[in-house]
Every structure is written in structure tokens, then in C-alpha cells.
Design an enzyme around this catalytic site. Structure first.
Site, PDB file in Angstrom:
ATOM      1  N   ASP A 180      41.192   6.030  35.115  1.00 35.07           N
ATOM      2  CA  ASP A 180      42.060   5.446  36.139  1.00 35.07           C
ATOM      3  C   ASP A 180      41.866   3.933  36.120  1.00 35.07           C
ATOM      4  OD1 ASP A 180      43.978   5.473  38.087  1.00 35.07           O
ATOM      5  OD2 ASP A 180      42.762   6.445  39.621  1.00 35.07           O
ATOM      6  N   GLN A 195      51.032  -3.236  45.555  1.00 33.48           N
ATOM      7  CA  GLN A 195      52.291  -3.446  46.305  1.00 33.48           C
ATOM      8  C   GLN A 195      53.334  -3.858  45.264  1.00 33.48           C
ATOM      9  OE1 GLN A 195      52.652  -2.906  49.664  1.00 33.48           O
ATOM     10  NE2 GLN A 195      54.810  -3.445  49.701  1.00 33.48           N
ATOM     11  N   GLY A 225      38.222   8.143  46.692  1.00 33.58           N
ATOM     12  CA  GLY A 225      38.854   9.403  47.094  1.00 33.58           C
ATOM     13  C   GLY A 225      39.591  10.102  45.959  1.00 33.58           C
ATOM     14  N   LYS A 231      49.108  17.417  41.784  1.00 35.34           N
ATOM     15  CA  LYS A 231      48.589  17.850  43.090  1.00 35.34           C
ATOM     16  C   LYS A 231      49.609  18.769  43.758  1.00 35.34           C
ATOM     17  CE  LYS A 231      46.416  14.473  45.618  1.00 35.34           C
ATOM     18  NZ  LYS A 231      46.308  13.412  46.614  1.00 35.34           N
ATOM     19  N   ASP A 233      38.384 -27.651  57.470  1.00 36.75           N
ATOM     20  CA  ASP A 233      39.506 -26.873  58.026  1.00 36.75           C
ATOM     21  C   ASP A 233      39.756 -25.584  57.257  1.00 36.75           C
ATOM     22  OD1 ASP A 233      40.553 -27.786  55.666  1.00 36.75           O
ATOM     23  OD2 ASP A 233      42.247 -28.853  56.547  1.00 36.75           O
ATOM     24  N   GLY A 234      38.957 -25.317  56.224  1.00 37.27           N
ATOM     25  CA  GLY A 234      39.085 -24.057  55.494  1.00 37.27           C
ATOM     26  C   GLY A 234      39.851 -24.159  54.183  1.00 37.27           C
TER      27      GLY A 234
HETATM   28  C1  R5P Z   1      46.510   4.661  42.618  1.00 34.81           C
HETATM   29  O1  R5P Z   1      47.689   4.727  42.288  1.00 34.81           O
HETATM   30  C2  R5P Z   1      45.495   3.970  41.777  1.00 34.81           C
HETATM   31  O2  R5P Z   1      45.794   4.070  40.420  1.00 34.81           O
HETATM   32  C3  R5P Z   1      44.125   4.508  42.052  1.00 34.81           C
HETATM   33  O3  R5P Z   1      44.112   5.892  41.737  1.00 34.81           O
HETATM   34  C4  R5P Z   1      43.758   4.317  43.494  1.00 34.81           C
HETATM   35  O4  R5P Z   1      43.996   2.978  43.861  1.00 34.81           O
HETATM   36  C5  R5P Z   1      42.323   4.687  43.730  1.00 34.81           C
HETATM   37  O5  R5P Z   1      42.052   4.463  45.063  1.00 34.81           O
HETATM   38  P1  R5P Z   1      40.924   5.273  45.800  1.00 34.81           P
HETATM   39  O6  R5P Z   1      39.658   5.079  45.015  1.00 34.81           O
HETATM   40  O7  R5P Z   1      40.861   4.648  47.171  1.00 34.81           O
HETATM   41  O8  R5P Z   1      41.339   6.706  45.854  1.00 34.81           O
END
Ligand code: R5P
Length: 303
Positions: free
Chosen positions: A218, A98, A225, A191, A36-37
Site C-alpha cells: 500500500d 484529497q 486500520g 471488501k 509572527d509565525g
Molecule cells: C487509502 O486509499 C490509502 O491508500 C491507504 O490505504 C490509507 O490511507 C491507509 O490509511 P489507514 O492506515 O488510516 O487505514
């Protein structure tokens, strides 16, 4: 020190990469999915866990939902098998983006994950959680390894006096962490959108990139992106070379291709996910010794 490692399915290769040769027993887990998963896990030999400090090593990417429940099931199983204490090492915590209500009617999913971890574990080490705002319990330790990533970039590419940049103000603590360990300059990118032409410019808040090697730090590279835009703009502004250091290289869809076409010279990341990108541009830096040192110290203090 009596430590045993229980790894979720995603983290198996991470456990082997980081912990092998350090005298850890990686205990065997049986996994199955019912017709059933629903998922099932079992510590094959519970006697190996009894009386020990059990470390549940878990990555919640990919298969975020399954990996989340698997993590809690493993913690519960370790506790019921008589572990002295159960520590989580969450190499990637899902849903941390989130971290607040963006729209009325939403849940704060990151908080759901944090609360569940808080309930099942005695302590949780999480690697570079997207939003430290989510953590408001002393049970959590957020670990950054940007010093190792930057160190490796400097060595591999003979970089001298690089500028460490975060793609936005929210990630500045990452740039600061990396830079201060090496006595380097750091800044964050701002930005701007031209209201008439709509053109986006991305510039460091205070410092100039002209003629300098830049390392962008990051937490997550998902679609790529954010990094590609930052790298492009920094190169347009006269940076000599651009390198990237991210904790979690998800690289979904054609992200890797975009990054390869962006002029980024080197992409350095950590084994934190249940997948590995096999590409010469992507370098995985082992943080096993530093992680173990942190855990050992924590266990020694707790007795
Ligand atoms: C955004 O607040 C995060 O720290 C990353 O910069 C973001 O999740 C990177 O997402 P993506 O590679 O889709 O631009």
C-alpha cells in the site's frame, strides 16, 4: 554531473541516508521562524548552487503546511541563486488523498499542491503519490520501490512464491509493479459487508491465500486500520504468514501497537518522511542507488 542537494528540514535524514557517499554536496540552509509565525529560508552559500542542477529533496510530512511552503521557498531560492535547473524529489506529497470532490464545496487540495510544484520546478520526482490521477503534466515522474521492499522481505524471511495483494482495486498498480518485477502472483482485496449481520469480509478478488505467504502493498499506513483489517482477514482465510510493504509509514496514534498485535510478521517501508519509527518490526529499505540512477539518467537525457 553537477548536482547539489537542498533538503527541507523533514528530509535532512533522508538526504543523509540516501545520498551520502554518492559525491553529492548537501548545501546548508538557514531556517528561522519570525515572531509572527512566518517562515524564512536562505541558502547559506548561493555560489554553490549557481550553474548547477539543484535537487530540492522534500518530505511534506509531518508539518504538512510548513513543509509545503518550505519546499516552494527552497525551489525559488535555488532558481534565484542561478541554478541551471531545479528538480524536486518529493519523497512524500501531502494532501494527495484529497484528489477529487468528495462533497460539494470542497477544494481539490492535492491539485493545489501539484500545480504549485509544477510552477516552481523543472521536473518533479514524487515517491508513490497516493493518486496518480492528480498528475497530468509530463513534468512529474511517480516512482515506486515496491520491488526493493518485496525483494528484501523475500530475502529476510526466506519467502517463496508469495502472493502480492493490494488492499483495494485502486492500489492494484502497486501490487502489479511489485509482482511483475519478480514474476509473482498478484491480486487485490475486495471488501463485502453482510447486509444482515453487518460483518465485513475481505477476500482476494481471484486468488486463494490458503497456505501461502502474503505480502500486502500500500502507499500509506496512517492509522494502520486498512492494513490490520487486511492482515487479519487474510490470516483468517488461511494465509501462512503476512508481511507488509508500504511506501509511507506515518503510523499515527496507536497505529504501531495495532500493527504489532495484528499478526503481521514484518513491516517494510522507505525513508520518505521526516520521522523514523524505532521498532524492531519496522524495517527501512534504502532506495538511494535506484533513485540516483533514475535522476542521473534524466539529467543525462536533458543535457
Ligand atoms: C487509502 O486509499 C490509502 O491508500 C491507504 O490505504 C490509507 O490511507 C491507509 O490509511 P489507514 O492506515 O488510516 O487505514
Amino acid at each position: 554531473m553537477d548536482l547539489v542537494v537542498i533538503s527541507n528540514r523533514n528530509a535532512r535524514w533522508i538526504a543523509e541516508t540516501l545520498l551520502s557517499g554518492n559525491g553529492f554536496e548537501i548545501v546548508d540552509i538557514q531556517y528561522k521562524v519570525f515572531p509572527d509565525g512566518e517562515h524564512y529560508v536562505r541558502i547559506s552559500d548561493p555560489a554553490k548552487v549557481e550553474g548547477q542542477t539543484a535537487i530540492v529533496l522534500s518530505s511534506m510530512y509531518p508539518r504538512q503546511n510548513d513543509s509545503f511552503i518550505e519546499t516552494l521557498m527552497l525551489a525559488d531560492a535555488a532558481r534565484r541563486a542561478g541554478a541551471k535547473r531545479v528538480i524536486g524529489i518529493i519523497t512524500y506529497m501531502a494532501y494527495a488523498r484529497q484528489d477529487k470532490l468528495f462533497l460539494p464545496g470542497e477544494p481539490v487540495t492535492g491539485k493545489i499542491v501539484v500545480n504549485a510544484l509544477d510552477y516552481y520546478f523543472d521536473h518533479i520526482f514524487v515517491i508513490d503519490i497516493h493518486s496518480i490521477k492528480l498528475i497530468n503534466s509530463k513534468k512529474f515522474t511517480n516512482l515506486l520501490f515496491f520491488d526493493l521492499l518485496v525483494d528484501r522481505i523475500i530475502k529476510d524471511w526466506r519467502v517463496s512464491n508469495p502472493l502480492i495483494l493490494s488492499p483495494d482495486k485502486g492500489a492494484l498498480h502497486r501490487a502489479k509493479f511489485a509482482a511483475e518485477k519478480h514474476g509473482l502472483d498478484y491480486d487485490y482485496l475486495v471488501k463485502h459487508r453482510d447486509r444482515i449481520t453487518g460483518e465485513i469480509s475481505v477476500m482476494p478478488k481471484e486468488l486463494s491465500v490458503k497456505g501461502r505467504d502474503v505480502i500486502i502493498v500500500d502507499d500509506i499506513a496512517s492509522t494502520g486500520g486498512t492494513l490490520v483489517l487486511a492482515a487479519r482477514k487474510v490470516l483468517e482465510a488461511g494465509a501462512s504468514r503476512v508481511f507488509v510493504s508500504v511506501s509511507h509509514a506515518l503510523l499515527v496514534g496507536n497505529a504501531l501497537e495495532k500493527i504489532k498485535n495484528s499478526g503481521i510478521k514484518g513491516f517494510y517501508t522507505l525513508p520518505t518522511l521526516g520521522l523514523k519509527h524505532n521498532d524492531p518490526l519496522i524495517v527501512y529499505v534504502n532506495y538511494g542507488n535506484e533513485l540516483l540512477e533514475t535522476i542521473r539518467k534524466w539529467v543525462q537525457v536533458k543535457g
